[in-house]
Scaffold this motif. Sequence first.
Motif, PDB file in Angstrom:
ATOM      1  N   VAL A 148       0.852  -1.178   0.000  1.00 25.84           N
ATOM      2  CA  VAL A 148       0.000   0.000   0.000  1.00 25.84           C
ATOM      3  C   VAL A 148       0.897   1.240   0.000  1.00 25.84           C
ATOM      4  O   VAL A 148       1.738   1.404   0.890  1.00 25.84           O
ATOM      5  N   ALA A 149       0.737   2.085  -1.000  1.00 26.79           N
ATOM      6  CA  ALA A 149       1.588   3.270  -1.124  1.00 26.79           C
ATOM      7  C   ALA A 149       0.749   4.482  -1.513  1.00 26.79           C
ATOM      8  O   ALA A 149      -0.202   4.369  -2.291  1.00 26.79           O
ATOM      9  N   LYS A 150       1.119   5.612  -0.968  1.00 27.86           N
ATOM     10  CA  LYS A 150       0.459   6.865  -1.324  1.00 27.86           C
ATOM     11  C   LYS A 150       1.071   7.384  -2.617  1.00 27.86           C
ATOM     12  O   LYS A 150       2.286   7.559  -2.714  1.00 27.86           O
ATOM     13  N   PRO A 151       0.267   7.610  -3.650  1.00 28.93           N
ATOM     14  CA  PRO A 151       0.807   8.086  -4.927  1.00 28.93           C
ATOM     15  C   PRO A 151       1.542   9.416  -4.762  1.00 28.93           C
ATOM     16  O   PRO A 151       1.116  10.288  -4.001  1.00 28.93           O
ATOM     17  N   LEU A 152       2.661   9.557  -5.452  1.00 25.88           N
ATOM     18  CA  LEU A 152       3.402  10.812  -5.426  1.00 25.88           C
ATOM     19  C   LEU A 152       2.637  11.881  -6.203  1.00 25.88           C
ATOM     20  O   LEU A 152       1.843  11.568  -7.102  1.00 25.88           O
ATOM     21  N   LYS A 153       2.855  13.128  -5.853  1.00 28.02           N
ATOM     22  CA  LYS A 153       2.180  14.216  -6.536  1.00 28.02           C
ATOM     23  C   LYS A 153       2.605  14.303  -8.000  1.00 28.02           C
ATOM     24  O   LYS A 153       1.828  14.716  -8.854  1.00 28.02           O
ATOM     25  N   ASN A 154       3.848  13.930  -8.264  1.00 26.24           N
ATOM     26  CA  ASN A 154       4.353  13.928  -9.632  1.00 26.24           C
ATOM     27  C   ASN A 154       4.063  12.561 -10.253  1.00 26.24           C
ATOM     28  O   ASN A 154       4.674  11.569  -9.874  1.00 26.24           O
ATOM     29  N   PRO A 155       3.128  12.483 -11.204  1.00 25.40           N
ATOM     30  CA  PRO A 155       2.761  11.182 -11.767  1.00 25.40           C
ATOM     31  C   PRO A 155       3.898  10.489 -12.513  1.00 25.40           C
ATOM     32  O   PRO A 155       3.950   9.256 -12.568  1.00 25.40           O
ATOM     33  N   LEU A 156       4.812  11.254 -13.094  1.00 22.51           N
ATOM     34  CA  LEU A 156       5.945  10.660 -13.801  1.00 22.51           C
ATOM     35  C   LEU A 156       6.894   9.979 -12.817  1.00 22.51           C
ATOM     36  O   LEU A 156       7.326   8.833 -13.035  1.00 22.51           O
ATOM     37  N   SER A 157       7.211  10.658 -11.725  1.00 28.69           N
ATOM     38  CA  SER A 157       8.074  10.076 -10.700  1.00 28.69           C
ATOM     39  C   SER A 157       7.387   8.898 -10.028  1.00 28.69           C
ATOM     40  O   SER A 157       8.025   7.886  -9.700  1.00 28.69           O
ATOM     41  N   ASP A 158       6.072   9.010  -9.838  1.00 26.82           N
ATOM     42  CA  ASP A 158       5.316   7.930  -9.223  1.00 26.82           C
ATOM     43  C   ASP A 158       5.405   6.658 -10.070  1.00 26.82           C
ATOM     44  O   ASP A 158       5.622   5.559  -9.549  1.00 26.82           O
ATOM     45  N   ALA A 159       5.245   6.805 -11.377  1.00 27.01           N
ATOM     46  CA  ALA A 159       5.329   5.654 -12.282  1.00 27.01           C
ATOM     47  C   ALA A 159       6.738   5.069 -12.286  1.00 27.01           C
ATOM     48  O   ALA A 159       6.919   3.839 -12.366  1.00 27.01           O
ATOM     49  N   TYR A 160       7.742   5.931 -12.180  1.00 27.01           N
ATOM     50  CA  TYR A 160       9.134   5.470 -12.175  1.00 27.01           C
ATOM     51  C   TYR A 160       9.407   4.585 -10.956  1.00 27.01           C
ATOM     52  O   TYR A 160       9.969   3.481 -11.075  1.00 27.01           O
ATOM     53  N   PHE A 161       9.004   5.051  -9.777  1.00 24.35           N
ATOM     54  CA  PHE A 161       9.263   4.281  -8.564  1.00 24.35           C
ATOM     55  C   PHE A 161       8.357   3.048  -8.471  1.00 24.35           C
ATOM     56  O   PHE A 161       8.746   2.033  -7.892  1.00 24.35           O
ATOM     57  N   GLU A 162       7.166   3.143  -9.048  1.00 22.93           N
ATOM     58  CA  GLU A 162       6.297   1.968  -9.060  1.00 22.93           C
ATOM     59  C   GLU A 162       6.941   0.847  -9.878  1.00 22.93           C
ATOM     60  O   GLU A 162       6.879  -0.328  -9.504  1.00 22.93           O
ATOM     61  N   LYS A 163       7.574   1.205 -10.977  1.00 20.95           N
ATOM     62  CA  LYS A 163       8.256   0.207 -11.803  1.00 20.95           C
ATOM     63  C   LYS A 163       9.393  -0.444 -11.024  1.00 20.95           C
ATOM     64  O   LYS A 163       9.602  -1.660 -11.111  1.00 20.95           O
ATOM     65  N   ILE A 164      10.117   0.351 -10.239  1.00 21.44           N
ATOM     66  CA  ILE A 164      11.201  -0.199  -9.428  1.00 21.44           C
ATOM     67  C   ILE A 164      10.647  -1.166  -8.388  1.00 21.44           C
ATOM     68  O   ILE A 164      11.173  -2.263  -8.193  1.00 21.44           O
ATOM     69  N   ARG A 165       9.562  -0.760  -7.722  1.00 19.05           N
ATOM     70  CA  ARG A 165       8.968  -1.630  -6.699  1.00 19.05           C
ATOM     71  C   ARG A 165       8.470  -2.936  -7.317  1.00 19.05           C
ATOM     72  O   ARG A 165       8.614  -3.998  -6.731  1.00 19.05           O
ATOM     73  N   LYS A 166       7.905  -2.848  -8.496  1.00 18.53           N
ATOM     74  CA  LYS A 166       7.394  -4.045  -9.149  1.00 18.53           C
ATOM     75  C   LYS A 166       8.508  -4.974  -9.604  1.00 18.53           C
ATOM     76  O   LYS A 166       8.265  -6.156  -9.881  1.00 18.53           O
ATOM     77  N   SER A 167       9.726  -4.458  -9.681  1.00 19.64           N
ATOM     78  CA  SER A 167      10.842  -5.271 -10.145  1.00 19.64           C
ATOM     79  C   SER A 167      11.126  -6.446  -9.221  1.00 19.64           C
ATOM     80  O   SER A 167      11.726  -7.433  -9.639  1.00 19.64           O
ATOM     81  N   PHE A 168      10.720  -6.330  -7.938  1.00 18.01           N
ATOM     82  CA  PHE A 168      10.945  -7.461  -7.038  1.00 18.01           C
ATOM     83  C   PHE A 168       9.660  -8.261  -6.816  1.00 18.01           C
ATOM     84  O   PHE A 168       9.556  -9.032  -5.867  1.00 18.01           O
ATOM     85  N   GLY A 169       8.696  -8.101  -7.734  1.00 17.63           N
ATOM     86  CA  GLY A 169       7.532  -8.969  -7.723  1.00 17.63           C
ATOM     87  C   GLY A 169       6.332  -8.472  -6.956  1.00 17.63           C
ATOM     88  O   GLY A 169       5.338  -9.190  -6.826  1.00 17.63           O
ATOM     89  N   ALA A 170       6.379  -7.264  -6.443  1.00 22.09           N
ATOM     90  CA  ALA A 170       5.266  -6.738  -5.661  1.00 22.09           C
ATOM     91  C   ALA A 170       4.262  -6.017  -6.553  1.00 22.09           C
ATOM     92  O   ALA A 170       4.617  -5.476  -7.601  1.00 22.09           O
TER      93      ALA A 170
END
Length: 305
Positions: A148-170
């Motif tokens: 569970v994560a609070k979306p970042l105000k910057n949607p581009l940065s949010d998508a970038y970090f979401e991709k990193i988090r998903k890299s370990f299968g979450a």
Amino acid sequence: MASVSFKHRLEYLGLRLAAALIRPLPRKVALKVGRLLGRLGMKLLPGRYQQAKENMSKALPELSSAEIETNLRRCFEHFGMSSMEMLRFDLPASDPKAVRNHIDISGENHLKEALALDRGAILLTGHLGFWELGASIPTELGVPVDIVAKPLKNPLSDAYFEKIRKSFGANILSSRKGAKRILKSLRAKRSVGVLLDQHISPPGSVPTDFFGRKAYTTTAIANLAMKYQVPVVPIFCLRKPDDRYDVWIEPMLLLSADNGQSVESNTQLLTDIIEAAIRRDPSQWFWMHKRWRVKNKQVKGNASE
């Protein structure tokens, strides 16, 4: 994706440039850069520094002024280093010295025992240490996890970090309408990582004792755990002096309304667990957050309702 402004694009460009510079560096060098940036942040972010100083001084009155200053310096250094780790977090597939090879884990059996109940599990944690790494541990053990994560105000940065988090299968669950999303994951027998140490305005929260002061804490986790008898498994991750990580998983809790337990008392119980973890090394908690926003008249009003 939400609308993208020029400011968002500029911020995102800075993020990608930083990543391009940091990712190729050896881990030790990247951490040194992060430590220096953390110290710089103390000077460049005076508002954050003063907020952290006020919070820590009131929460830990037993510490001297010198000890407070030392802990604050270590705190900013820690978050500077953690930022560098996050930018490199999806490197394990190609880097044999990546961060996930620097972990000592204990208590895996507690998580396995909870999941053996076949109800999913709520993974309780807070903004302590490198919590992003702690959230990846279930997948290391072969356990599917949603965060569970609070979306970042910057949607581009949010998508970038979401991709990193998903890299370990979450999978990432937005904190917006979080309770419904959590319940859906639990019904799919997945584990769900939740950070419980953020301010949540009422309704949907109660004032809890946190370091001797009242702070609003969401009741959603206690509600879900009690209603559906889902085990709650505390999991935390602290940086060690040698820049390895100590990840520990505590025995599961099965919350209920029996024996006089209530949503309020169980929310307090979960808050106490997080406080105990923070006290292991207070310099690694996010003191910059405006956590304590309960006024005395609000506490009295809630008590009389």
